[in-house]
Motif scaffolding. Structure first.
Motif, short mmCIF file in Angstrom:
data_model
loop_
_atom_site.label_atom_id
_atom_site.label_comp_id
_atom_site.label_asym_id
_atom_site.label_seq_id
_atom_site.Cartn_x
_atom_site.Cartn_y
_atom_site.Cartn_z
N PRO A 148 27.15 53.63 34.04
CA PRO A 148 26.85 53.55 35.74
C PRO A 148 27.47 53.78 36.72
CG PRO A 148 26.19 51.60 34.12
CD PRO A 148 26.88 52.40 33.45
N ALA A 149 27.38 54.37 38.02
CA ALA A 149 28.14 54.48 38.97
C ALA A 149 28.24 53.08 38.90
CB ALA A 149 27.01 55.20 40.09
N GLY A 150 29.86 53.06 39.75
CA GLY A 150 30.45 51.64 40.65
C GLY A 150 30.96 50.80 39.56
N ASP A 151 30.21 50.97 38.21
CA ASP A 151 30.67 49.95 36.92
C ASP A 151 32.24 49.98 36.50
OD1 ASP A 151 30.80 48.20 34.87
OD2 ASP A 151 28.58 48.41 33.84
N THR A 152 33.12 49.18 37.37
CA THR A 152 34.35 49.73 36.98
C THR A 152 34.98 49.04 35.21
OG1 THR A 152 35.10 47.88 38.34
CG2 THR A 152 34.99 49.79 39.56
N GLY A 170 31.98 56.51 42.46
CA GLY A 170 30.87 56.97 43.03
C GLY A 170 29.50 57.61 42.52
N CYS A 171 30.02 57.82 40.91
CA CYS A 171 29.04 58.90 40.14
C CYS A 171 28.92 58.34 39.06
CB CYS A 171 29.51 60.23 40.49
SG CYS A 171 31.27 60.25 39.97
N SER A 172 27.76 58.53 38.38
CA SER A 172 27.89 58.31 36.95
C SER A 172 28.37 59.63 36.17
CB SER A 172 26.33 58.20 36.50
OG SER A 172 25.88 59.03 36.55
N GLY A 173 28.77 58.63 34.49
CA GLY A 173 29.79 59.56 33.38
C GLY A 173 28.34 61.09 33.67
N GLU A 174 26.54 61.26 33.34
CA GLU A 174 26.38 62.02 33.57
C GLU A 174 26.73 62.96 34.76
OE1 GLU A 174 21.79 63.19 32.81
OE2 GLU A 174 21.88 61.56 34.17
N GLU A 175 26.69 62.07 36.15
CA GLU A 175 27.03 63.05 37.44
C GLU A 175 28.44 63.52 37.31
OE1 GLU A 175 24.07 60.74 40.22
OE2 GLU A 175 25.78 60.38 39.75
N ALA A 176 29.17 63.08 36.63
CA ALA A 176 30.64 62.97 36.57
C ALA A 176 30.54 65.05 35.59
CB ALA A 176 31.97 62.30 36.25
N ALA A 177 30.18 65.02 34.64
CA ALA A 177 30.63 65.57 33.96
C ALA A 177 30.40 67.52 34.21
CB ALA A 177 29.36 65.93 32.81
N GLU A 178 29.35 67.06 35.94
CA GLU A 178 29.05 67.70 36.06
C GLU A 178 29.56 68.65 37.80
OE1 GLU A 178 27.07 70.65 34.92
OE2 GLU A 178 26.84 69.31 32.58
N LEU A 179 30.82 67.76 38.07
CA LEU A 179 31.86 67.94 39.48
C LEU A 179 31.97 68.79 39.15
CD1 LEU A 179 33.87 64.11 39.18
CD2 LEU A 179 31.56 64.59 40.83
N ASP A 180 32.51 69.32 40.27
CA ASP A 180 33.23 71.18 40.89
C ASP A 180 34.28 71.00 40.13
OD1 ASP A 180 34.95 72.64 43.17
OD2 ASP A 180 33.25 73.41 42.82
N PRO A 215 25.21 59.78 21.19
CA PRO A 215 25.76 61.25 21.56
C PRO A 215 25.94 61.21 22.77
CG PRO A 215 23.30 60.79 20.73
CD PRO A 215 23.88 59.75 20.73
N ALA A 216 25.00 60.72 24.01
CA ALA A 216 25.48 61.28 25.30
C ALA A 216 26.38 61.29 25.77
CB ALA A 216 24.40 60.19 25.90
N GLU A 217 26.74 59.87 26.13
CA GLU A 217 28.56 60.15 27.11
C GLU A 217 29.36 61.41 26.75
OE1 GLU A 217 29.16 59.50 30.01
OE2 GLU A 217 28.87 57.06 29.71
#
Length: 282
Positions: A148-152, A170-180, A215-217
């Protein structure tokens, strides 16, 4: 039982005449075994003895895997004539003379044969050992698929490098995968500037990748981000580091990186011995 006894008797007899082993591409239903191109020819007696052990000890299933398999082991006599053959299948299954016996052998030792084959440049060992390592290292996901986002606390538990917390919280693992991609390059630079040098950067990325749950993460979350960061680095640098890895999460990271490459033989040849130790320890 009678069919199993016949197969066991046949295996004992045919292996007595083996002088060489040929590893061939593909499994069942392709060009006849004797007409196929040899990927690898193994003549070393010690290697042949090990493969015999790995490929003949286990439990017969009484049925056959539906897939054709990906490799074939051909047994050759002193004249180079094929005297027996078996196809390799997922789940450590091997099918000896399928058309004749129609009973796969589940042989746990086949994982070691796969690792040996990678030393000869054959691909596929990473996917052959992946499921076993996921189980051994307790990396199957629970109810929460992505960080989850913000879960240090989750970031720390999954070995996200501390110097990247600020850029990723500031981003979840799923969002982090698609970073610029530009941001990924800046993350790699920050990781290097944090100290420890290039080798330490590789080890941190591998440990991060090797801690992602499946598998997801691992496929579509932080694991994908870690792979993208590794793919930005010089493969020769990564190869240099691989030979010195001993920590299970780093080894797992190497396997997870290799599993998404077209040719995994370089990686698996480097870490194969350590994978064997992890499996042996259970």
């Amino acid at each position: 039982m009678g069919g199993t006894s016949v197969l066991q008797e046949w295996l004992s007899g045919v292996w007595g005449g083996v002088q060489r082993l040929a590893i061939l591409s593909g499994g069942e239903g392709l060009t006849p075994v004797a007409e196929r191109e040899q990927l690898v020819l193994i003549e070393d007696k010690d290697s042949i003895s090990k493969i015999r052990c790995w490929a003949t000890q286990g439990d017969f299933t009484g049925d056959a895997c539906r897939c054709p398999g990906d490799l074939t082991i051909a047994l050759l006599d002193d004249a180079g004539v094929v005297i027996g053959a078996a196809s390799l299948h997922p789940g450590n299954r091997i099918s000896w003379e399928r058309g004749r016996f129609h009973s796969d052998l589940v042989a746990p030792g086949l994982v070691y044969a796969r690792l040996m084959f990678s030393q000869f440049g054959l691909v596929g060992a990473s996917r052959a050992v992946l499921e076993q390592l996921i189980s051994l290292l307790n990396l199957r996901e629970g109810e929460v698929q992505f960080r989850p986002a913000g879960d240090t606390a989750a970031m720390s538990a999954r070995k996200v490098p501390i110097v990247l917390f600020e850029m990723l919280e500031g981003c979840s693992g799923e969002e982090a995968a698609e970073l610029d991609q530009d941001l990924i390059r800046r993350m790699n630079s920050r990781l290097l500037l944090a100290g420890g040098g290039e080798d330490e950067r590789v080890r941190q990325l591998l440990a991060w990748l090797g801690s992602a749950t499946w598998p997801a993460e691992a496929i579509s979350g932080d694991g994908k981000l870690a792979r993208r960061m590794l793919n930005e680095l010089d493969p020769h640098l990564i190869q240099r580091v691989l030979c010195d890895l001993t920590e299970p999460v780093e080894i797992m990271g190497a396997v997870a990186w290799a599993a998404f490459r077209d040719d995994d033989s370089m990686v698996m040849g480097a870490v194969g011995a350590e994978i064997g130790r992890i499996i042996a320890r259970g």
